[in-house]
Scaffold this active site. Structure first.
Site, PDB file in Angstrom:
ATOM      1  N   HIS A 121       0.829  -1.201   0.000  1.00 31.72           N
ATOM      2  CA  HIS A 121       0.000   0.000   0.000  1.00 31.72           C
ATOM      3  C   HIS A 121       0.869   1.258   0.000  1.00 31.72           C
ATOM      4  O   HIS A 121       1.579   1.534   0.970  1.00 31.72           O
ATOM      5  CB  HIS A 121      -0.896  -0.027   1.243  1.00 31.72           C
ATOM      6  CG  HIS A 121      -1.903   1.060   1.298  1.00 31.72           C
ATOM      7  ND1 HIS A 121      -2.237   1.693   2.479  1.00 31.72           N
ATOM      8  CD2 HIS A 121      -2.655   1.636   0.338  1.00 31.72           C
ATOM      9  CE1 HIS A 121      -3.159   2.600   2.243  1.00 31.72           C
ATOM     10  NE2 HIS A 121      -3.418   2.586   0.952  1.00 31.72           N
ATOM     11  N   HIS A 179      -0.276  10.701  -2.820  1.00 35.63           N
ATOM     12  CA  HIS A 179      -1.573  10.281  -2.299  1.00 35.63           C
ATOM     13  C   HIS A 179      -2.552  11.431  -2.176  1.00 35.63           C
ATOM     14  O   HIS A 179      -3.712  11.336  -2.591  1.00 35.63           O
ATOM     15  CB  HIS A 179      -1.418   9.610  -0.932  1.00 35.63           C
ATOM     16  CG  HIS A 179      -2.731   9.196  -0.337  1.00 35.63           C
ATOM     17  ND1 HIS A 179      -3.458   9.987   0.523  1.00 35.63           N
ATOM     18  CD2 HIS A 179      -3.458   8.068  -0.506  1.00 35.63           C
ATOM     19  CE1 HIS A 179      -4.571   9.377   0.854  1.00 35.63           C
ATOM     20  NE2 HIS A 179      -4.595   8.198   0.250  1.00 35.63           N
TER      21      HIS A 179
END
Length: 226
Positions: free
Chosen positions: A28, A70
């Protein structure tokens, strides 16, 4: 690996990717327990730790170059401020934000990358898709690709590609009819809500052992914290 050629509306013929051939574990935002998230080092560490690939988040820079970050702003993970699309790729690189091309070039043969598409302001979904597709075509014989997003509108230009539609745990799981979805990316707690017939990718496992356990129980893929 690459599938047959197929025309996309509004795009030239290009080689498509198919869904990865085996169940997988993806780091992740890279191995972000080992290195800063969404950085080249984090992606390299993911493979060193035995992951099949990594998940990362993609925006377009001011000069329409796919970059990896992100958040839509620079403030949390860099020394910069402002929206990512307000800066050129060169300016972002100085701040430690890699381009997607840099990340793909470091991947080993048959590595898997899951590109999560984020809000593409000020570009429309077609421009976002076109710039990423052109880049992916250069790597079509080397890597495997999954395209995912919480926003179905961002996935529409990707018809024919390996698409995973993301859902938050509190959402009802409904698949739009106008998108060719290959898999559902869901929180494992949402398993009972998932419609039948779709491969399932669970997010996010807290560690590698949990990810392996979920694969043994039938998950088609797991996004894990490494």
């Amino acid at each position: 690996m690459p599938a047959n050629k197929r025309a996309l509306k509004g795009y030239p013929y290009c080689v498509m990717y198919t869904w990865p051939r085996k169940p997988f574990i993806l780091a992740h935002r890279g191995a972000r327990q080992q290195a800063p998230e969404n950085t080249i080092l984090a992606f390299q560490k993911a493979f060193e730790l035995g992951a099949d690939g990594f998940e990362c988040d993609v925006f377009l820079s001011k000069d329409r170059i796919p970059v990896i970050l992100h958040d839509e702003t620079l403030d949390r993970t860099t020394a910069g401020t402002g929206f990512v699309w307000e800066h050129s790729a060169d300016q972002l690189r100085v701040l430690g934000v890699p381009t997607l091309e840099e990340a793909l070039e470091t991947m080993p043969q048959n590595g898997i990358v899951n590109l999560e598409l984020k809000d593409c302001k000020p570009w429309n979904p077609e421009i976002l898709a076109e710039n990423i597709m052109l880049l992916l075509k250069r790597h079509e014989h080397r890597i495997e690709v999954v395209i995912s997003s919480f926003n179905p509108a961002l996935l529409k230009p990707w018809s024919g590609w390996p698409i995973g539609l993301l859902f938050e745990s509190e959402q009802s799981i409904q698949v739009p009819r106008d998108i060719e979805v290959q898999a559902l990316h869901i929180d494992r707690s949402s398993l009972t809500k998932a419609p039948k017939g779709y491969p399932l990718v669970f997010w996010t496992a807290p560690d590698t052992e949990t990810a392996k356990k979920w694969l043994s129980e039938g998950a088609d893929g797991v996004i894990a914290e490494l």
